[in-house]
Design a protein around this motif. Structure first.
Motif, PDB file in Angstrom:
ATOM      1  N   VAL A 138    -117.499 -35.341  11.590  1.00  0.00           N
ATOM      2  CA  VAL A 138    -117.239 -35.985  12.784  1.00  0.00           C
ATOM      3  C   VAL A 138    -117.815 -35.678  14.018  1.00  0.00           C
ATOM      4  CG1 VAL A 138    -115.276 -36.788  14.397  1.00  0.00           C
ATOM      5  CG2 VAL A 138    -114.680 -36.667  11.887  1.00  0.00           C
ATOM      6  N   PHE A 139    -118.774 -36.586  14.442  1.00  0.00           N
ATOM      7  CA  PHE A 139    -119.678 -36.407  15.447  1.00  0.00           C
ATOM      8  C   PHE A 139    -119.179 -36.927  16.870  1.00  0.00           C
ATOM      9  CE2 PHE A 139    -122.184 -37.003  11.904  1.00  0.00           C
ATOM     10  CZ  PHE A 139    -122.826 -36.065  11.585  1.00  0.00           C
ATOM     11  N   CYS A 171    -118.669 -44.457   9.845  1.00  0.00           N
ATOM     12  CA  CYS A 171    -117.864 -45.407  10.637  1.00  0.00           C
ATOM     13  C   CYS A 171    -117.724 -45.095  12.021  1.00  0.00           C
ATOM     14  CB  CYS A 171    -116.372 -45.404   9.811  1.00  0.00           C
ATOM     15  SG  CYS A 171    -115.134 -46.150  11.011  1.00  0.00           S
ATOM     16  N   LYS A 172    -117.440 -45.814  13.016  1.00  0.00           N
ATOM     17  CA  LYS A 172    -117.175 -45.478  14.544  1.00  0.00           C
ATOM     18  C   LYS A 172    -115.798 -45.881  14.622  1.00  0.00           C
ATOM     19  CE  LYS A 172    -121.900 -45.571  16.006  1.00  0.00           C
ATOM     20  NZ  LYS A 172    -122.867 -46.104  16.734  1.00  0.00           N
ATOM     21  N   LYS A 218    -118.090 -40.536  15.609  1.00  0.00           N
ATOM     22  CA  LYS A 218    -118.777 -41.233  14.550  1.00  0.00           C
ATOM     23  C   LYS A 218    -118.484 -40.160  13.109  1.00  0.00           C
ATOM     24  CE  LYS A 218    -123.265 -41.043  14.103  1.00  0.00           C
ATOM     25  NZ  LYS A 218    -124.517 -41.267  14.164  1.00  0.00           N
ATOM     26  N   LEU A 219    -117.852 -40.741  12.398  1.00  0.00           N
ATOM     27  CA  LEU A 219    -117.556 -40.202  11.029  1.00  0.00           C
ATOM     28  C   LEU A 219    -118.401 -40.714   9.836  1.00  0.00           C
ATOM     29  CD1 LEU A 219    -114.177 -39.592   9.476  1.00  0.00           C
ATOM     30  CD2 LEU A 219    -115.705 -40.813   8.264  1.00  0.00           C
ATOM     31  N   PHE A 258    -117.545 -31.729  13.993  1.00  0.00           N
ATOM     32  CA  PHE A 258    -116.313 -31.086  13.113  1.00  0.00           C
ATOM     33  C   PHE A 258    -116.530 -31.323  11.691  1.00  0.00           C
ATOM     34  CE2 PHE A 258    -115.118 -31.970  17.408  1.00  0.00           C
ATOM     35  CZ  PHE A 258    -114.938 -30.720  18.018  1.00  0.00           C
ATOM     36  N   LEU A 259    -116.922 -30.340  11.084  1.00  0.00           N
ATOM     37  CA  LEU A 259    -117.186 -30.559   9.411  1.00  0.00           C
ATOM     38  C   LEU A 259    -116.328 -30.181   8.839  1.00  0.00           C
ATOM     39  CD1 LEU A 259    -119.294 -31.449   7.174  1.00  0.00           C
ATOM     40  CD2 LEU A 259    -119.954 -28.997   7.613  1.00  0.00           C
TER      41      LEU A 259
END
Length: 217
Positions: free
Chosen positions: A174-175, A7-8, A70-71, A99-100
């Motif tokens: 989350v990128f 998802c964005k 982007k998740l 962020f993981l």
């Protein structure tokens, strides 16, 4: 084997969200999580700039407003056969930072240090794993080295210390993306010589694939 939902936040009006009746509260939870992550990601841009002895706003030029995020929601079922235990091989993320959140107590995430050794990265309560991406490595000319990591799905990583099954492993990265219009011609980052000298003789060994190396040069 893994199952992924992506998802964005910029796509909230057009994204194909699951039926609310099937997963009540899903969309709200995802959007709320991304909203909480935004200030964290912004703070890291400032912290990295200051760590490189640059002005706090030096990296802002590389990002759009709002910043792309982007998740992914990733589910790793317990392996039913040895072939399914291969996991995710050594790789580097392509974005600025990742962020993981390791959402379950499973072990199996491993990162590679600069000597080429694989180091376990077990879940820690109330923490995030922060990976440097290829984009950050590119704009800093290799000063910030992209994190090589992998996921080991061996059966022992799906049980607790007493041998009880943990069920599926869930991972939520989350990128943090950079501007889509960014190109080599408009990257200008004057990193001080004394910072570059810190990595001059530090050759990095990585098992990550080289698919995108030419692009990120």
């Amino acid at each position: 084997m893994r199952h992924v939902y992506s998802c964005k936040p910029q796509d909230t009006n057009t994204a194909q969200w699951p039926d609310e009746r099937a997963i009540p509260g899903f969309r709200h939870a995802v959007e709320a999580y991304l909203a909480e992550m935004s200030p964290v990601a912004e703070a890291f841009r400032t912290l990295i700039a200051e760590a490189l002895d640059l002005p706090p706003t030096a990296l802002q030029q590389f990002f759009e407003n709002p910043t792309q995020q982007k998740l992914k929601l990733i589910k790793y079922p317990p392996p039913s056969t040895p072939s399914e235990a291969q996991g995710v091989g050594a790789h580097k993320d392509s974005e600025f930072l990742t962020f993981l959140l390791q959402a379950t107590p499973h072990t199996g995430l491993e990162v590679q240090n600069k000597a080429g050794e694989w180091i376990p990265a077990p879940p820690m309560q109330d923490s995030l794993v922060v990976n440097i991406g290829r984009a950050l490595e590119a704009i800093t000319g290799g000063v910030c080295t992209a994190t090589t990591h992998r996921v080991n799905l061996e059966a022992e990583n799906f049980v607790d210390a007493q041998g009880a099954p943990l069920g599926p492993r869930f991972s939520i990265p989350v990128f943090q993306g950079m501007s889509l219009d960014l190109s080599a011609e408009n990257i200008s980052l004057d990193i001080p010589a004394h910072i570059k000298d810190l990595i001059k003789d530090d050759k990095v060994r990585s098992d990550a694939e080289a698919t995108f190396n030419k692009i990120f040069k």
